[in-house]
Design an enzyme around this catalytic site. Structure first.
Site, short mmCIF file in Angstrom:
data_model
loop_
_atom_site.label_atom_id
_atom_site.label_comp_id
_atom_site.label_asym_id
_atom_site.label_seq_id
_atom_site.Cartn_x
_atom_site.Cartn_y
_atom_site.Cartn_z
N CYS A 57 49.40 48.35 -29.13
CA CYS A 57 49.34 47.60 -27.64
C CYS A 57 49.69 46.46 -28.01
CB CYS A 57 47.57 47.48 -26.45
SG CYS A 57 48.00 46.73 -25.67
N CYS A 61 44.67 40.31 -26.80
CA CYS A 61 43.55 40.14 -26.47
C CYS A 61 42.54 39.91 -27.74
CB CYS A 61 43.27 41.54 -25.84
SG CYS A 61 44.07 42.28 -24.69
N CYS A 64 40.72 43.38 -29.72
CA CYS A 64 40.64 44.41 -29.41
C CYS A 64 41.33 44.67 -30.28
CB CYS A 64 41.49 44.36 -28.30
SG CYS A 64 41.77 46.27 -27.87
N CYS A 101 35.53 59.31 -18.95
CA CYS A 101 36.57 57.72 -18.83
C CYS A 101 37.32 57.89 -19.27
CB CYS A 101 35.58 55.93 -19.36
SG CYS A 101 34.33 56.62 -17.63
N CYS A 132 37.23 58.63 -14.39
CA CYS A 132 37.70 57.07 -14.09
C CYS A 132 38.98 57.05 -15.70
CB CYS A 132 36.76 56.26 -14.91
SG CYS A 132 37.02 54.68 -14.77
N CYS A 192 35.69 49.25 -11.17
CA CYS A 192 34.66 49.41 -12.42
C CYS A 192 35.26 48.04 -13.00
CB CYS A 192 35.07 49.80 -13.06
SG CYS A 192 34.28 49.92 -15.08
N ARG A 264 26.54 47.81 -15.98
CA ARG A 264 26.36 49.48 -17.10
C ARG A 264 26.14 48.03 -18.65
NH1 ARG A 264 31.32 52.18 -17.37
NH2 ARG A 264 29.89 53.61 -15.82
N1 SAM Z 1 44.19 48.57 -21.99
C1 SAM Z 1 43.65 48.15 -20.79
C2 SAM Z 1 42.76 47.59 -20.49
O1 SAM Z 1 42.85 46.46 -21.01
O2 SAM Z 1 43.06 46.67 -19.77
C3 SAM Z 1 42.38 49.50 -21.01
C4 SAM Z 1 41.35 49.86 -22.09
S1 SAM Z 1 40.75 48.08 -22.86
C5 SAM Z 1 40.21 48.62 -24.70
C6 SAM Z 1 39.30 48.21 -22.50
C7 SAM Z 1 38.02 47.21 -21.71
O3 SAM Z 1 37.50 47.04 -23.26
C8 SAM Z 1 38.86 45.52 -22.50
O4 SAM Z 1 38.93 45.26 -21.21
C9 SAM Z 1 37.06 44.75 -23.03
O5 SAM Z 1 36.65 44.03 -21.87
C10 SAM Z 1 36.94 46.20 -23.57
N2 SAM Z 1 36.93 46.19 -24.95
C11 SAM Z 1 37.78 46.01 -25.78
N3 SAM Z 1 37.72 46.08 -27.06
C12 SAM Z 1 36.39 45.26 -26.95
C13 SAM Z 1 35.27 44.94 -28.44
N4 SAM Z 1 36.44 44.96 -29.71
N5 SAM Z 1 34.00 44.50 -27.37
C14 SAM Z 1 33.90 44.74 -26.82
N6 SAM Z 1 34.48 45.36 -25.58
C15 SAM Z 1 36.02 45.77 -25.77
FE1 SF4 Z 2 45.67 46.03 -24.88
FE2 SF4 Z 2 42.52 45.95 -26.43
FE3 SF4 Z 2 43.99 44.39 -24.61
FE4 SF4 Z 2 43.21 46.47 -22.94
S1 SF4 Z 2 41.70 45.47 -24.48
S2 SF4 Z 2 45.35 44.77 -23.29
S3 SF4 Z 2 44.29 47.99 -24.83
S4 SF4 Z 2 44.68 44.81 -26.43
#
Ligand code: SAM
Ligand code: SF4
Ligand code: DTB
Length: 359
Positions: A57, A61, A64, A101, A132, A192, A264
């Protein structure tokens, strides 16, 4: 449309902080009282997640596993085949999930990806499940076409307070998130939207996140509260644990200020014992991710969730109880199609004169 007095969109930070500061038992009592105004206190909605495109990606973040900015050792995967996605959805349905989802590690979907994700929505929906997706940022047209394909919910998290956001993500802004949320709403989908706790944020940031969610023009129908899953290789991989009572308090405050929403209990349940999860249900959590995997990390076994539900007298909320008309309609159509395909079906309108009648 007029709304009940307790559905407010004018919460101040001070008011939310005052809820956080209540003695724990008083906070839990208020949360239970709010919960019972709008929900069956012993029913929990269950959704299953599938990562339809994994890793690489472009966003940064800090929590992530899928960000291309960090070396987390995650195996990347291209967009899954539609057939595979439908098979996973069917399996989730058989295990009792009412919503499926689908998540993709994108900043936003590319135009060439759209026909595939739209077809995924159509086919999963035709199984009679709620759908979703979480695909990153959407423009108005993309939101519109997802809605037309039958997408019920779009997940797009604000993650934390506006003030702390830049310490977690630098490749997009809070306003980018709010813009996508507005596009999703305008297209007529359910929202959501929630966040992550345990990223080193302060209580004020947790209150700030909840204030943003509650003061949206409409409360999100679903509010995922994730506990950080610490991923080795990410900047947050070694963050200190959040106090479990502080996590439960945040659930309770979300319940009080967004009483109609499904709150949730999301990522992080692998690191919670049964007692902590039970406190979250008591605080008003009434939805979970169900199945052994979240997107890239582990989730409790479905059977251990069912065991805990049994011990607590909780039952999974059936789709019918949620009164989702469109999903009903889709399920009904599917049942009719299935019946038509069955050799026992006799279609009187199209029956040839030579066919024998079936009573
Ligand atoms: N890439 C898209 C986005 O960020 O909108 C969708 C997928 S992203 C993985 C979805 C959500 O998962 C993130 O917004 C975050 O809140 C949650 N998430 C991701 N990694 C996480 C982690 N290590 N621990 C807890 N929540 C996490
Ligand atoms: Fe990409 Fe992870 Fe951020 Fe979603 S949460 S935008 S998958 S880096
Ligand atoms: C949400 O708030 N939590 C889910 C879902 N929305 C997409 C994702 C949790 C991901 C946890 C880390 C992982 O498995 O990669």
């Amino acid at each position: 449309m007029t709304q009940p007095n307790d559905i407010r969109h004018d919460w101040t930070l001070k008011q939310i902080q005052a809820l956080f500061d209540l003695p724990f038992n008083d906070l839990m009592f208020q949360a239970q009282t709010a919960h019972r105004q709008y929900h069956d206190a012993n029913a929990v909605q269950i959704s299953t997640l599938l990562s339809i495109k994994t890793g690489a990606c472009p966003e940064d973040c800090k929590y992530c596993s899928q960000s291309g900015h960090y070396n987390t050792g995650l195996e990347k995967e291209k967009l899954l085949e539609i057939e595979r996605v439908v098979k996973e959805a069917q399996a989730a349905k058989e295990k009792g999930a009412s919503r499926f989802c689908m998540g993709a590690a994108w900043r936003s979907p590319r135009e060439k990806d759209m026909p595939y994700v739209l077809e995924m929505v159509r086919q999963v929906k035709s199984l009679g499940m709620e759908t979703c997706m979480t695909l990153g940022m959407l423009d108005k047209d993309q939101a519109e076409s997802l809605r037309e394909a039958g997408l019920d919910y779009y997940n797009h998290n604000l993650d934390t307070s506006p003030e702390y956001y830049n310490s977690i993500i630098t490749t997009r802004t809070y306003q980018d998130r709010l813009d996508t949320l507005a596009n999703v709403r305008e297209a007529g989908m359910k929202v959501c939207c929630g966040g992550i706790l345990g990223m080193g944020e302060s209580r004020q940031d947790r209150a700030g996140l909840l204030m943003q969610l509650a003061n949206l023009p409409d409360h999100p129908e679903s509010v995922p509260i994730n506990m950080l899953v610490k991923i080795a290789g990410t900047p947050l991989g070694e963050t200190d644990d959040i106090d479990p009572f502080e996590f439960v308090r945040t659930i309770a405050v979300a319940r009080i200020i967004m009483p109609k929403s499904y709150v949730r209990l999301s990522a992080g349940r692998e690191d919670m014992n049964d007692q902590m999860q039970s406190l979250c249900y008591l605080a008003g959590a009434n939805s979970i991710f169900y199945g052994e995997k979240l997107l890239t990390t582990a989730n409790p076994e479905a059977s251990s969730d069912m065991k805990l539900f049994n011990r607590l007298g909780i039952r999974p909320l059936e789709l019918r109880e949620e009164a989702s008309d469109e999903a009903h309609e889709a399920a009904l159509q599917q049942a009719i199609e299935d019946q038509k395909r069955s050799h026992l079906f006799h279609d009187a309108a199209n029956a040839s004169t030579t066919s024998s009648s079936v009573n």
